[in-house]
Design a protein around this motif. Structure first.
Motif, PDB file in Angstrom:
ATOM      1  N   UNK A  46       1.197  -0.922  -0.339  1.00  0.00           N
ATOM      2  CA  UNK A  46      -0.057   0.243   0.138  1.00  0.00           C
ATOM      3  C   UNK A  46       0.698   1.589  -0.116  1.00  0.00           C
ATOM      4  N   UNK A  47       0.594   2.073  -0.270  1.00  0.00           N
ATOM      5  CA  UNK A  47       0.900   3.728  -0.224  1.00  0.00           C
ATOM      6  C   UNK A  47       0.884   3.981   1.354  1.00  0.00           C
ATOM      7  N   UNK A  48       1.705   4.449   2.036  1.00  0.00           N
ATOM      8  CA  UNK A  48       1.524   5.198   3.005  1.00  0.00           C
ATOM      9  C   UNK A  48       1.711   6.916   3.505  1.00  0.00           C
ATOM     10  N   UNK A  49       1.036   7.012   4.630  1.00  0.00           N
ATOM     11  CA  UNK A  49       1.105   8.104   4.710  1.00  0.00           C
ATOM     12  C   UNK A  49       0.549   8.634   6.121  1.00  0.00           C
ATOM     13  N   UNK A  50       0.868  10.373   6.541  1.00  0.00           N
ATOM     14  CA  UNK A  50       1.069  10.035   7.833  1.00  0.00           C
ATOM     15  C   UNK A  50       0.119  11.636   8.149  1.00  0.00           C
ATOM     16  N   UNK A  51      -0.767  11.081   9.713  1.00  0.00           N
ATOM     17  CA  UNK A  51      -1.022  12.781   9.881  1.00  0.00           C
ATOM     18  C   UNK A  51      -0.962  13.137  11.312  1.00  0.00           C
ATOM     19  N   UNK A  52      -1.053  13.977  11.220  1.00  0.00           N
ATOM     20  CA  UNK A  52      -0.930  15.042  12.796  1.00  0.00           C
ATOM     21  C   UNK A  52      -1.580  16.011  12.445  1.00  0.00           C
ATOM     22  N   UNK A 109      -0.787   9.240  13.597  1.00  0.00           N
ATOM     23  CA  UNK A 109      -1.599   8.512  12.655  1.00  0.00           C
ATOM     24  C   UNK A 109      -0.702   7.836  11.417  1.00  0.00           C
ATOM     25  N   UNK A 110      -1.508   6.524  11.224  1.00  0.00           N
ATOM     26  CA  UNK A 110      -1.164   6.037  10.124  1.00  0.00           C
ATOM     27  C   UNK A 110      -2.355   5.926   8.626  1.00  0.00           C
ATOM     28  N   UNK A 111      -2.473   6.348   7.241  1.00  0.00           N
ATOM     29  CA  UNK A 111      -3.311   5.755   6.608  1.00  0.00           C
ATOM     30  C   UNK A 111      -2.684   4.790   5.523  1.00  0.00           C
ATOM     31  N   UNK A 167      -4.888   2.020  -1.712  1.00  0.00           N
ATOM     32  CA  UNK A 167      -4.158   2.039  -3.213  1.00  0.00           C
ATOM     33  C   UNK A 167      -4.480   2.846  -4.317  1.00  0.00           C
ATOM     34  N   UNK A 168      -5.305   3.101  -3.937  1.00  0.00           N
ATOM     35  CA  UNK A 168      -6.122   4.135  -4.885  1.00  0.00           C
ATOM     36  C   UNK A 168      -6.598   6.347  -4.755  1.00  0.00           C
ATOM     37  N   UNK A 169      -5.930   6.549  -5.493  1.00  0.00           N
ATOM     38  CA  UNK A 169      -5.062   7.748  -4.799  1.00  0.00           C
ATOM     39  C   UNK A 169      -6.710   8.257  -5.359  1.00  0.00           C
ATOM     40  N   UNK A 170      -7.800   8.388  -5.517  1.00  0.00           N
ATOM     41  CA  UNK A 170      -9.449   7.888  -5.378  1.00  0.00           C
ATOM     42  C   UNK A 170      -9.993   8.555  -3.931  1.00  0.00           C
ATOM     43  N   UNK A 171      -9.045   6.953  -3.211  1.00  0.00           N
ATOM     44  CA  UNK A 171      -9.389   7.205  -2.004  1.00  0.00           C
ATOM     45  C   UNK A 171      -8.789   7.783  -1.042  1.00  0.00           C
ATOM     46  N   UNK A 172      -7.784   8.060  -1.273  1.00  0.00           N
ATOM     47  CA  UNK A 172      -6.479   8.399  -0.761  1.00  0.00           C
ATOM     48  C   UNK A 172      -6.979  10.284  -0.217  1.00  0.00           C
ATOM     49  N   UNK A 173      -7.335  11.010  -1.490  1.00  0.00           N
ATOM     50  CA  UNK A 173      -7.459  12.049  -1.944  1.00  0.00           C
ATOM     51  C   UNK A 173      -9.410  12.304  -0.880  1.00  0.00           C
ATOM     52  N   UNK A 195      -9.692  11.127   2.024  1.00  0.00           N
ATOM     53  CA  UNK A 195      -9.628  10.584   3.202  1.00  0.00           C
ATOM     54  C   UNK A 195      -8.701  11.858   3.711  1.00  0.00           C
ATOM     55  N   UNK A 196      -7.932  12.909   2.904  1.00  0.00           N
ATOM     56  CA  UNK A 196      -7.672  13.621   2.811  1.00  0.00           C
ATOM     57  C   UNK A 196      -8.867  14.511   3.729  1.00  0.00           C
ATOM     58  N   UNK A 197      -9.700  15.078   2.197  1.00  0.00           N
ATOM     59  CA  UNK A 197     -10.912  15.891   2.451  1.00  0.00           C
ATOM     60  C   UNK A 197     -11.986  15.462   3.558  1.00  0.00           C
TER      61      UNK A 197
END
Length: 387
Positions: A182-188, A256-258, A261-267, A269-271
């Motif tokens: 998967x792609x991995x992002x981090x949030x604060x 935490x972490x996100x 796989x899908x850039x649309x799902x990533x977008x 989540x960010x929103x």
């Protein structure tokens, strides 16, 4: 075709290399001792070119084959983890608070074993580029090496990597075409409230309650905002607030972490995170800021190269010990940057029963190193047979 006999001949040497590397784990881009050891061995093997200092301590070594042909890239990661080792081994880490808890010492050893064999036999056409990469665990060393131009500089046409797999049958392989990790992002989330006496909460704007509300609301992104069959993980892994039992603090922090796989799902989540943080802050009367850091992209195997690599793995370990459609998993890997730059494949090599990756009692299984080295060697010889 089982383990290459010549590689089996120096299995004892490979064990010694690996256990030496296990003693000297290093973090991030700063792997000078590891890189120095690797360079020393490569010189002794007689590689044709040795390029050091890429991504600070990374190495690319070139071995020329017999006759013209493309350049195939083989990658091993070299860095350790900031974990206190608890194995009790006589070759345990000499670096306090740092250990090889993910087997990168083994990955480096397998590629060194392949390098020794390929430099000695040269039973292939074209060239092989041996990529020894720092900072897989943190720092994106693969991205740095790609940005510093290794793919074009060394004319690499395709690229491959192995990772050990605790709990999977010793010496077996598994992989999957297409997305594999998967792609991995981090949030604060930084929350500013108004602190006060724990007995007088009405005089405060409590950031602890806001943190709890945000953490719970984030979980609704998975349960209510995305299609259930699209892979998604949102995990709150840290909440920090307060110091004593009778004081409501004025700040709180979530992290935490996100995994997507899908850039649309990533977008999406960010929103949704931005909306939730703003809404919960207003609800609790506090101020809150979301910092969303986009990390490693998804690791996506080229289907044709994956089928080819799996066929080579089957020659080494037997068809019954290779899983070709293992499915994808939510871990992440910065080899994804190399696969964005060139087609290739990422495979897992079973190391049998052991402590899991990133565990303080983990130790790489030296018995599988000749298997991984043989895979790399046969991959080159099969992909680029000598004239």
């Amino acid at each position: 075709m089982p383990v290459v006999n010549r590689i089996a001949d120096y299995a004892r040497d490979m064990t010694a290399w690996r256990q030496h590397l296990h003693r000297i784990p290093e973090l991030g881009l700063d792997c000078p001792k590891t890189s120095g050891f690797v360079a020393e061995k490569l010189r002794a093997f007689g590689v044709d070119e040795l390029h050091e200092g890429i991504a600070r301590t990374g190495i690319v070594a070139i071995i020329n084959g017999r006759g013209d042909g493309p350049t195939i890239g083989l990658r091993a990661d070299m860095d350790g983890l900031p974990i206190r080792e608890a194995t009790g081994l006589d070759y345990a880490s000499d670096h306090e608070g740092c250990m090889h808890a993910c087997g990168h010492d083994g990955h480096t050893t397998m590629l060194l074993g392949a390098a020794r064999y390929l430099a000695e036999t040269r039973n292939f056409a074209g060239r092989v580029a041996l990529i020894f990469q720092p900072a897989e665990e943190a720092g994106g060393g693969a991205e740095v090496m790609v940005q510093e131009g290794i793919m074009d500089r060394f004319d690499i046409s395709e690229v491959y990597a192995l990772h050990n797999a605790p709990g999977f049958g010793e010496g077996g392989f598994y992989t999957t075409p297409g997305p594999i990790m998967a792609a991995v992002d981090t949030f604060h989330v930084h929350i500013q409230g108004v602190g006060g006496h724990g007995a007088m909460p009405h005089e405060t704007r409590d950031p602890v309650m806001a943190a709890c509300g945000i953490a719970q609301a984030f979980q609704t992104i998975v349960s209510r905002n995305h299609y259930a069959l699209d892979d998604l993980v949102v995990s709150v892994t840290q909440i920090h607030a307060g110091t004593v039992d009778n004081v409501i603090p004025d700040t709180a922090y979530l992290n935490g972490t996100i995994r997507t796989f899908d850039p649309a799902v990533q977008k999406m989540v960010m929103g949704r995170m931005e909306q939730i943080v703003a809404g919960q802050a207003a609800s609790y009367g506090v101020e809150a800021r979301l910092d969303y850091d986009i990390g490693y992209p998804a690791t996506i195997n080229d289907p044709d190269r994956t089928r080819f690599a799996a066929a080579v793995a089957a020659e080494i370990s037997g068809e019954h010990r290779v899983v070709r459609e293992a499915g994808r998993e939510m871990g992440a890997e910065d080899f994804s940057y190399m696969l964005q730059a060139r087609p290739g494949a990422y495979l897992f090599l079973g190391q049998g029963e052991s402590a899991g990756l990133h565990h303080p009692e983990y130790n790489f299984n030296d018995q599988v190193a000749p298997i991984g080295a043989s895979f790399f060697a046969r991959l080159v010889e099969t992909a680029q047979p000598a004239a």
